[in-house]
Scaffold this motif. Structure first.
Motif, PDB file in Angstrom:
ATOM      1  N   ARG A  82      42.806  52.326  30.975  1.00 26.54           N
ATOM      2  CA  ARG A  82      43.249  51.205  30.135  1.00 26.54           C
ATOM      3  C   ARG A  82      44.656  51.472  29.600  1.00 26.54           C
ATOM      4  O   ARG A  82      45.523  50.603  29.613  1.00 26.54           O
ATOM      5  CB  ARG A  82      42.255  51.013  28.992  1.00 26.54           C
ATOM      6  CG  ARG A  82      42.626  49.989  27.984  1.00 26.54           C
ATOM      7  CD  ARG A  82      42.376  48.610  28.492  1.00 26.54           C
ATOM      8  NE  ARG A  82      42.646  47.694  27.383  1.00 26.54           N
ATOM      9  CZ  ARG A  82      42.799  46.423  27.524  1.00 26.54           C
ATOM     10  NH1 ARG A  82      42.638  45.878  28.689  1.00 26.54           N
ATOM     11  NH2 ARG A  82      43.056  45.670  26.498  1.00 26.54           N
ATOM     12  N   LEU A  83      44.881  52.695  29.125  1.00 25.93           N
ATOM     13  CA  LEU A  83      46.194  53.071  28.606  1.00 25.93           C
ATOM     14  C   LEU A  83      47.253  52.971  29.700  1.00 25.93           C
ATOM     15  O   LEU A  83      48.339  52.431  29.479  1.00 25.93           O
ATOM     16  CB  LEU A  83      46.154  54.487  28.037  1.00 25.93           C
ATOM     17  CG  LEU A  83      47.467  55.039  27.505  1.00 25.93           C
ATOM     18  CD1 LEU A  83      48.006  54.168  26.379  1.00 25.93           C
ATOM     19  CD2 LEU A  83      47.268  56.474  27.039  1.00 25.93           C
ATOM     20  N   ARG A  84      46.949  53.473  30.881  1.00 24.21           N
ATOM     21  CA  ARG A  84      47.887  53.413  32.008  1.00 24.21           C
ATOM     22  C   ARG A  84      48.225  51.957  32.337  1.00 24.21           C
ATOM     23  O   ARG A  84      49.381  51.615  32.569  1.00 24.21           O
ATOM     24  CB  ARG A  84      47.288  54.109  33.231  1.00 24.21           C
ATOM     25  CG  ARG A  84      48.245  54.181  34.411  1.00 24.21           C
ATOM     26  CD  ARG A  84      47.670  54.967  35.583  1.00 24.21           C
ATOM     27  NE  ARG A  84      47.432  56.365  35.227  1.00 24.21           N
ATOM     28  CZ  ARG A  84      46.222  56.902  34.989  1.00 24.21           C
ATOM     29  NH1 ARG A  84      45.136  56.168  35.100  1.00 24.21           N
ATOM     30  NH2 ARG A  84      46.105  58.167  34.667  1.00 24.21           N
ATOM     31  N   SER A  85      47.224  51.103  32.331  1.00 23.84           N
ATOM     32  CA  SER A  85      47.436  49.687  32.621  1.00 23.84           C
ATOM     33  C   SER A  85      48.377  49.052  31.593  1.00 23.84           C
ATOM     34  O   SER A  85      49.302  48.314  31.957  1.00 23.84           O
ATOM     35  CB  SER A  85      46.091  48.959  32.619  1.00 23.84           C
ATOM     36  OG  SER A  85      46.271  47.569  32.666  1.00 23.84           O
ATOM     37  N   ILE A  86      48.164  49.358  30.332  1.00 19.14           N
ATOM     38  CA  ILE A  86      49.005  48.799  29.265  1.00 19.14           C
ATOM     39  C   ILE A  86      50.442  49.290  29.415  1.00 19.14           C
ATOM     40  O   ILE A  86      51.389  48.507  29.345  1.00 19.14           O
ATOM     41  CB  ILE A  86      48.425  49.165  27.886  1.00 19.14           C
ATOM     42  CG1 ILE A  86      47.135  48.362  27.654  1.00 19.14           C
ATOM     43  CG2 ILE A  86      49.429  48.921  26.773  1.00 19.14           C
ATOM     44  CD1 ILE A  86      46.330  48.807  26.454  1.00 19.14           C
ATOM     45  N   VAL A  87      50.605  50.590  29.638  1.00 18.11           N
ATOM     46  CA  VAL A  87      51.946  51.159  29.783  1.00 18.11           C
ATOM     47  C   VAL A  87      52.664  50.546  30.981  1.00 18.11           C
ATOM     48  O   VAL A  87      53.841  50.173  30.893  1.00 18.11           O
ATOM     49  CB  VAL A  87      51.868  52.694  29.904  1.00 18.11           C
ATOM     50  CG1 VAL A  87      53.198  53.287  30.333  1.00 18.11           C
ATOM     51  CG2 VAL A  87      51.401  53.307  28.589  1.00 18.11           C
ATOM     52  N   GLU A  88      51.978  50.408  32.100  1.00 20.93           N
ATOM     53  CA  GLU A  88      52.600  49.836  33.291  1.00 20.93           C
ATOM     54  C   GLU A  88      52.992  48.378  33.083  1.00 20.93           C
ATOM     55  O   GLU A  88      54.052  47.941  33.548  1.00 20.93           O
ATOM     56  CB  GLU A  88      51.669  49.991  34.494  1.00 20.93           C
ATOM     57  CG  GLU A  88      51.562  51.429  34.967  1.00 20.93           C
ATOM     58  CD  GLU A  88      50.484  51.648  36.018  1.00 20.93           C
ATOM     59  OE1 GLU A  88      49.705  50.703  36.310  1.00 20.93           O
ATOM     60  OE2 GLU A  88      50.419  52.776  36.550  1.00 20.93           O
ATOM     61  N   ARG A  89      52.152  47.618  32.371  1.00 21.24           N
ATOM     62  CA  ARG A  89      52.492  46.216  32.088  1.00 21.24           C
ATOM     63  C   ARG A  89      53.730  46.134  31.209  1.00 21.24           C
ATOM     64  O   ARG A  89      54.620  45.305  31.438  1.00 21.24           O
ATOM     65  CB  ARG A  89      51.314  45.509  31.423  1.00 21.24           C
ATOM     66  CG  ARG A  89      50.191  45.233  32.417  1.00 21.24           C
ATOM     67  CD  ARG A  89      48.901  44.744  31.807  1.00 21.24           C
ATOM     68  NE  ARG A  89      49.040  43.836  30.706  1.00 21.24           N
ATOM     69  CZ  ARG A  89      48.174  43.760  29.686  1.00 21.24           C
ATOM     70  NH1 ARG A  89      47.117  44.530  29.648  1.00 21.24           N
ATOM     71  NH2 ARG A  89      48.351  42.909  28.710  1.00 21.24           N
ATOM     72  N   GLU A 136      61.432  45.718  32.533  1.00 17.98           N
ATOM     73  CA  GLU A 136      62.296  45.501  33.690  1.00 17.98           C
ATOM     74  C   GLU A 136      62.680  44.035  33.807  1.00 17.98           C
ATOM     75  O   GLU A 136      63.842  43.700  34.083  1.00 17.98           O
ATOM     76  CB  GLU A 136      61.600  45.961  34.966  1.00 17.98           C
ATOM     77  CG  GLU A 136      61.461  47.463  35.091  1.00 17.98           C
ATOM     78  CD  GLU A 136      60.608  47.883  36.282  1.00 17.98           C
ATOM     79  OE1 GLU A 136      60.269  47.030  37.117  1.00 17.98           O
ATOM     80  OE2 GLU A 136      60.276  49.081  36.358  1.00 17.98           O
ATOM     81  N   GLU A 137      61.711  43.141  33.592  1.00 20.27           N
ATOM     82  CA  GLU A 137      61.994  41.708  33.648  1.00 20.27           C
ATOM     83  C   GLU A 137      62.975  41.311  32.554  1.00 20.27           C
ATOM     84  O   GLU A 137      63.882  40.505  32.779  1.00 20.27           O
ATOM     85  CB  GLU A 137      60.697  40.905  33.514  1.00 20.27           C
ATOM     86  CG  GLU A 137      59.804  40.976  34.727  1.00 20.27           C
ATOM     87  CD  GLU A 137      58.498  40.224  34.536  1.00 20.27           C
ATOM     88  OE1 GLU A 137      58.461  39.254  33.740  1.00 20.27           O
ATOM     89  OE2 GLU A 137      57.499  40.605  35.178  1.00 20.27           O
ATOM     90  N   ARG A 138      62.780  41.881  31.344  1.00 21.04           N
ATOM     91  CA  ARG A 138      63.670  41.555  30.231  1.00 21.04           C
ATOM     92  C   ARG A 138      65.096  41.995  30.557  1.00 21.04           C
ATOM     93  O   ARG A 138      66.053  41.283  30.287  1.00 21.04           O
ATOM     94  CB  ARG A 138      63.182  42.209  28.944  1.00 21.04           C
ATOM     95  CG  ARG A 138      64.100  41.919  27.778  1.00 21.04           C
ATOM     96  CD  ARG A 138      63.621  42.309  26.429  1.00 21.04           C
ATOM     97  NE  ARG A 138      62.930  43.562  26.331  1.00 21.04           N
ATOM     98  CZ  ARG A 138      62.333  43.965  25.224  1.00 21.04           C
ATOM     99  NH1 ARG A 138      62.332  43.186  24.149  1.00 21.04           N
ATOM    100  NH2 ARG A 138      61.728  45.127  25.165  1.00 21.04           N
ATOM    101  N   LEU A 191      66.570  39.573  32.993  1.00 18.63           N
ATOM    102  CA  LEU A 191      66.942  38.325  32.311  1.00 18.63           C
ATOM    103  C   LEU A 191      68.206  38.510  31.480  1.00 18.63           C
ATOM    104  O   LEU A 191      69.073  37.626  31.460  1.00 18.63           O
ATOM    105  CB  LEU A 191      65.791  37.847  31.417  1.00 18.63           C
ATOM    106  CG  LEU A 191      64.584  37.280  32.154  1.00 18.63           C
ATOM    107  CD1 LEU A 191      63.445  37.021  31.174  1.00 18.63           C
ATOM    108  CD2 LEU A 191      64.940  36.017  32.900  1.00 18.63           C
ATOM    109  N   ALA A 192      68.328  39.643  30.788  1.00 20.78           N
ATOM    110  CA  ALA A 192      69.531  39.914  30.000  1.00 20.78           C
ATOM    111  C   ALA A 192      70.763  39.964  30.902  1.00 20.78           C
ATOM    112  O   ALA A 192      71.828  39.445  30.537  1.00 20.78           O
ATOM    113  CB  ALA A 192      69.368  41.214  29.221  1.00 20.78           C
ATOM    114  N   ASP A 193      70.610  40.553  32.068  1.00 17.09           N
ATOM    115  CA  ASP A 193      71.719  40.596  33.028  1.00 17.09           C
ATOM    116  C   ASP A 193      72.085  39.194  33.495  1.00 17.09           C
ATOM    117  O   ASP A 193      73.275  38.852  33.618  1.00 17.09           O
ATOM    118  CB  ASP A 193      71.368  41.476  34.228  1.00 17.09           C
ATOM    119  CG  ASP A 193      71.312  42.952  33.887  1.00 17.09           C
ATOM    120  OD1 ASP A 193      71.846  43.354  32.833  1.00 17.09           O
ATOM    121  OD2 ASP A 193      70.714  43.711  34.682  1.00 17.09           O
TER     122      ASP A 193
END
Length: 100
Positions: free
Chosen positions: A31-38, A44-46, A49-51
């Motif tokens: 569960r922790l790994r899933s949260i961290v990866e999300r 990365e998406e942010r 978008l900033a770029d």
């Protein structure tokens, strides 16, 4: 099965589970790994978008627009019209008080 054999079987199963899972101190590692990866994906998406936003501001500047003013307009568009009007009224009042 006797109580002793049953206890031995349970202990064996427990050791097998422990060997399969690293010691996590009671934390649900998957569960922790899933949260961290999300979170990492969203970061990365942010950044992407900033770029993209930075590129659009550069485009606005090259088209002759004052980027500072464009940023102000974007900030104003996020506000409620009544809030904008109140700020403009106060700004006008302060300018007149200072003879501007």
């Amino acid at each position: 099965m006797s109580d002793t054999e049953d206890d031995k079987a349970k202990a064996g199963a427990s050791r097998a589970r422990q060997a399969a899972e690293p010691d996590t101190g009671g934390i649900a590692a998957d569960r922790l790994r899933s949260i961290v990866e999300r979170i990492e994906r969203l970061e990365e998406e942010r950044k992407a978008l900033a770029d993209d936003i930075k590129d659009i501001y550069a485009e606005a500047k090259s088209a002759g627009f004052d980027v500072k003013v464009v940023r102000q307009i974007i900030r104003l568009r996020k506000q409620e019209p009544a809030e904008v009007e109140e700020q403009e009224t106060l700004l006008d009042l302060y300018r007149r008080a200072l003879g501007m």
